[in-house]
Enzyme design. Sequence first.
Site, mmCIF file in Angstrom:
data_model
loop_
_atom_site.group_PDB
_atom_site.id
_atom_site.type_symbol
_atom_site.label_atom_id
_atom_site.label_comp_id
_atom_site.label_asym_id
_atom_site.label_seq_id
_atom_site.Cartn_x
_atom_site.Cartn_y
_atom_site.Cartn_z
ATOM 1 N N ASP A 84 59.309 10.552 31.848
ATOM 2 C CA ASP A 84 58.003 10.355 32.472
ATOM 3 C C ASP A 84 58.021 8.955 33.086
ATOM 4 O O ASP A 84 58.854 8.122 32.714
ATOM 5 C CB ASP A 84 56.911 10.465 31.413
ATOM 6 C CG ASP A 84 55.544 10.119 31.948
ATOM 7 O OD1 ASP A 84 55.165 10.640 32.997
ATOM 8 O OD2 ASP A 84 54.858 9.289 31.307
ATOM 9 N N ASP A 95 55.038 9.600 27.066
ATOM 10 C CA ASP A 95 54.107 8.862 26.209
ATOM 11 C C ASP A 95 52.679 9.357 26.271
ATOM 12 O O ASP A 95 51.855 8.970 25.453
ATOM 13 C CB ASP A 95 54.104 7.374 26.591
ATOM 14 C CG ASP A 95 53.339 7.119 27.888
ATOM 15 O OD1 ASP A 95 53.539 7.897 28.841
ATOM 16 O OD2 ASP A 95 52.562 6.161 27.941
ATOM 17 N N ASP A 142 52.034 14.850 28.275
ATOM 18 C CA ASP A 142 53.468 15.074 28.090
ATOM 19 C C ASP A 142 53.760 15.960 26.886
ATOM 20 O O ASP A 142 54.897 16.390 26.695
ATOM 21 C CB ASP A 142 54.197 13.732 27.902
ATOM 22 C CG ASP A 142 54.154 12.873 29.154
ATOM 23 O OD1 ASP A 142 54.127 13.448 30.257
ATOM 24 O OD2 ASP A 142 54.141 11.637 29.026
#
Length: 652
Positions: free
Chosen positions: A338, A532, A536
Amino acid sequence: MSCNCCHPSGCSPEKKKNEYIPAIISFTMLTVGMILNHFNLFTLPGSALIWYTVAYLPVGWPVLREAFGRLRHGEFFNEFMLMGIATIGAFCIGEYPEGVAVMLFYSIGEAFQDRAVGNAQRNIKALLDVRPETATVIRDERPETMHPENVKVGETIEIKAGERVPLDGMMQNEQASFNTAALTGESRPRTIRKGETVLAGMIATDRVVRLTVTKPFNESALARILAMVQEANERKAPVELFIRRFARIYTPIVTGLAVLIVLLPFLYSLGVPAFDYVFRDWLYRSLVFLVISCPCALVVSIPLGYFGGIGAASRAGVLFKGGNYLDAITQVNTVVFDKTGTLTKGVFEVQHVESVLSSDTELLQYVASAEQKSTHPIARAIGEYAIRQGVTLLPATDTTEIPGHGLRVIIAGHEVLAGNPRLLSRYNIAYPAELNVSADTIVACAINGTYAGYLLLADIPKEDAEIAIQALKALNIDNIQILSGDKQAIVSKLGAQLGVSQAYGDLLPEGKVAHIEQLKANPAHRIAFVGDGINDAPVLAMSNVGIAMGGLGSDAAIETADVVIQNDQPSKVATAIRIGRATRRIVWQNIILAFGVKLAVLLLGAVGMATMWEAVFADVGVALLAILNAIRIQKQGASDRFTSGINNENRR
């Protein structure tokens, strides 16, 4: 792992000083008995049997008791029964010293195994179970000392320099320095400023600080970490589960083979009278076979290797939720990151305000008011900027979050949209085309269906983001990707900075899921996703290994992930893979060592070329070598081998 699988004493962490007294008594009596035997001083009938029986009982009785206890529960085939049969058999054929020696050295070896496993358990627990027993609460401007469980959320606690923080809280001082080693594995102090989060387990280093408690005792970061590590011990790696199943099959097989070693030559002698069958000799070979077949070296050293790996990772600031994930990470060949908060700091700053309203301040007021209840890093950055500019926030009602787009709220009777340009497109609101190609983060705003302007923010990569990518490439992981909901121009810019060619932007949460599903369609891809945010969580769960940033990451991401990086450093992904690979190497070294040596001595014993002395030394020696090899990983956990440098893997 149940550590008493190989020793009746179990693996209690409280070792008493007299634990070796039985072994000392047996060893002394064995030595004296052998001297008496050498000089033919056992003159009375049965005196040798009585002497060696007394020497045998201190070390043999606990094993026999465990064997009979398991026999009552229908478990006949276990290592205790193997040792019991072998040693009693040795007494039956008059090999008293060897019967005592087998049980003596077996017990000594098991004691070393128990201690090694106990140390591994204590190392992990001592590393994390550092919650203070007291907290100083400020009530009516007076300090009160009490157990942290009795402190309520919202109360103020005080921590003196050198004391450990008992509860998660928000900083009241302007700033202070903290030692975060227990949580992150980092020895360098960290400066935390007013309004930022201080976690339980940190140590105030330079001044007295006050915190506003934000979480109860049992929900603190430290409590959660400790629970994760304790639960990790219950999640076994595939090789651990295989060895457990193998030992249950292996033990009855070798017991049957030991019987055949006695029986087959006898049957052969019935058909071939010239064959000289001596029952005592073949029984002795069978007993040697039983001694060397004990599977303790495998049953103990392999789980110990995973214990060591989990402990080493914890010291390096990486939490594995089980040995199975420690094993799974060694297979990873595709790492997907990410962007915001993972590869970048997630700390945005407003660089520019462009308004079509009467003033930039008016636009900032609307956007900051709309974002005031959001915890997203961009929203926090806008709120902090508005405070610095002296802007008064307006009440916002009817807030609707549109995932991957932004917010719709009502402010002073006006409908306000605040988010990325896609949000305005969703509501068919015209806006300048250049907003779509900007390489920075844009928060566009519309009021009552009309474009009102935008805020431009910047987010910078973490200090070790580029090192993280280089370290993964040094581990021969070349399929590295970035996924983000940010504009493609922003994501491509970051990818170019870090050396990642596969960088995908403009992805909604379901877009990330679809991307991971596409990768998983190829069975050759073993995927680790690093993220995080709460959005996600689905892709963390879908990946072969989900890795969450634990410092700033959301609770949902941390709970879903298989691995948690405690200090939010993406370079720790490579550290986790190195530790996983090192652990796996050690485990397989132990398997090969144990099987190789045992097979060789089993064959030698079956043909009469190995005595019981050689068998017991080989068995105990293999177990001790395997244990020493397994605990190497514990000693290396905080070393430069794992925590620094990116070429270690290539050097091996």
